[in-house]
Design a protein around this motif. Structure first.
Motif: not given
Length: 402
Positions: A212-219
């Motif tokens: 159970d994973i949240i990937f946060v893409n801050i681009s």
């Protein structure tokens, strides 16, 4: 005669599904024996043996020899044949594209980064994208007839199942995947850029059995990729993850989505870029001041480099963004109670400058019982997460069970 033909069709369909299950198992688990595979897929050993023999003959599976067990008869290990096919991944960035190629086992064998490309929603940009992909394939050393699928990461709202992109390249009634397949000459699939990054990290990054994973893409923008119980979560229409467009601020700053108050307007690469310009123009000093005063283009890479070279203005702004973002991630943690939160995308290259403020804000704004088992970490794949994810999706989309 028709009954026999129907039975043959049903049998072929059944074995086709089993073959996809076997390939999918090897993708996620590596080599294994026929008894172990039969047990995992809940199929009989004779059935699995028959299908494996066919796949060995077809060249998709290799027999890697006997395994030392110490007792009794030694079983044979089988696994994917790396040379049986290739998958291409394309990542669209703001000012460039990156193209990679993996073999059937998932090893990256070619990678070309920073191919000049202006990402915009126009026919010209679509034409240029197709041209660059075709040029890459033409120059590639891989056997062209063994290219099985190409997956392209596209920012914004993408329905990968139906093949439509609604934020970019939505010019015709028919699916974008159909247009791209026709133009490029190979099967093409598409997916959201952040979801691809999450998938790349899940298969080859910092994951240690977490499901159970949240990937946060801050681009330049802000999005999340969700992996729930080991599977990518798409949502009803394939649009899950639009974290950047949650309304969180009472401000007049207009987001590119057309609304005001989005998280993205205060916590993203575009927000970082805007704030640095505003504060520099008000007279605050930075190693970027000369560039800004000379009216030279200011890129995210310039700002990230300034942060990592200890520019105080850029550090102060990146820490403020980290605090704002951490407060919003705390809400996600309260809702999903994930095992792992991965901070990725361009701004993650500032390392602890953004990670520590995020962690501090998460501790402050999320429930202690909920956040204590959640690990927050930086992406291991860094700027390769997107292209690796694109390649992995190109492969996995061909073998999902129907």
């Amino acid at each position: 005669m028709k009954i026999n033909q129907q039975k043959k069709t049903e049998s072929d369909s059944k074995y086709s599904t089993i073959k996809k299950q076997i390939i999918k198992h090897y993708i996620h688990n590596g080599d294994s024996t026929i008894p172990a595979l039969a047990n995992e897929l809940q199929l009989s050993i004779p059935t699995v043996t028959k299908v494996i023999d066919e796949m060995v003959t077809d060249g998709y599976i290799n027999n890697y020899g006997k395994i030392e067990t110490g007792t009794g008869r030694q079983p044979y290990a089988y696994g994917l044949n790396s040379d049986s096919g290739y998958f291409i991944g394309v990542e669209i960035k703001r000012n460039s594209i990156t193209i990679g190629v993996i073999n059937f086992k998932g090893d990256m064998i070619e990678l070309k980064r920073n191919i000049p490309y202006k990402s915009e929603n126009s026919i010209e940009a679509l034409n240029e994208l197709c041209k660059q992909i075709c040029n890459y394939i033409k120059k590639s050393t891989i056997e062209k007839e063994k290219i099985i699928n190409i997956n392209i990461n596209i920012p914004g709202r993408v329905n990968s199942e139906l093949g439509y992109s609604f934020s970019q390249f939505n010019f015709e009634e028919r699916p974008l995947t159909e247009i791209l397949t026709e133009r490029i000459g190979y099967k093409v699939t598409i997916d959201n850029d952040t979801r691809a990054m999450a998938f790349g990290e899940y298969l080859q990054g910092c994951i240690n059995k977490e499901k159970d994973i949240i990937f946060v893409n801050i681009s330049w923008g802000l999005g999340i990729g969700l992996i729930l119980n080991g599977k990518l979560y798409y949502g009803k229409s394939g649009f899950s993850g639009e974290f950047g467009h949650v309304t969180a601020y009472d401000s007049e700053i207009l987001c590119h989505c057309g609304k005001k108050g989005c998280i993205e307007t205060e916590a993203s690469g575009s927000a970082l870029h805007r704030i640095i310009l505003e504060r520099s123009q008000k007279g605050e000093s930075s190693i970027l001041s000369n560039r800004i005063d000379a009216d030279k283009p200011l890129t995210l890479d310039n700002i990230i480099s300034a942060v990592n070279n200890e520019d105080m203005l850029c550090i102060e702004v990146i820490e403020e963004i980290g605090q704002k973002l951490g407060k919003q991630i705390a809400g996600l943690i309260n809702i999903f109670n994930p095992e792992l939160v991965i901070i990725g995308g361009s701004l993650s290259q500032t390392g602890d400058y953004i990670l520590q403020p995020i962690k501090t804000a998460v501790r402050k704004f999320s429930l202690n019982l909920v956040n204590r088992d959640t690990i927050i970490t930086l992406s291991k794949l860094k700027d390769k997460a997107g292209v690796i994810g694109a390649c992995m999706l190109a492969r996995s989309k061909m073998f999902e069970n129907e």
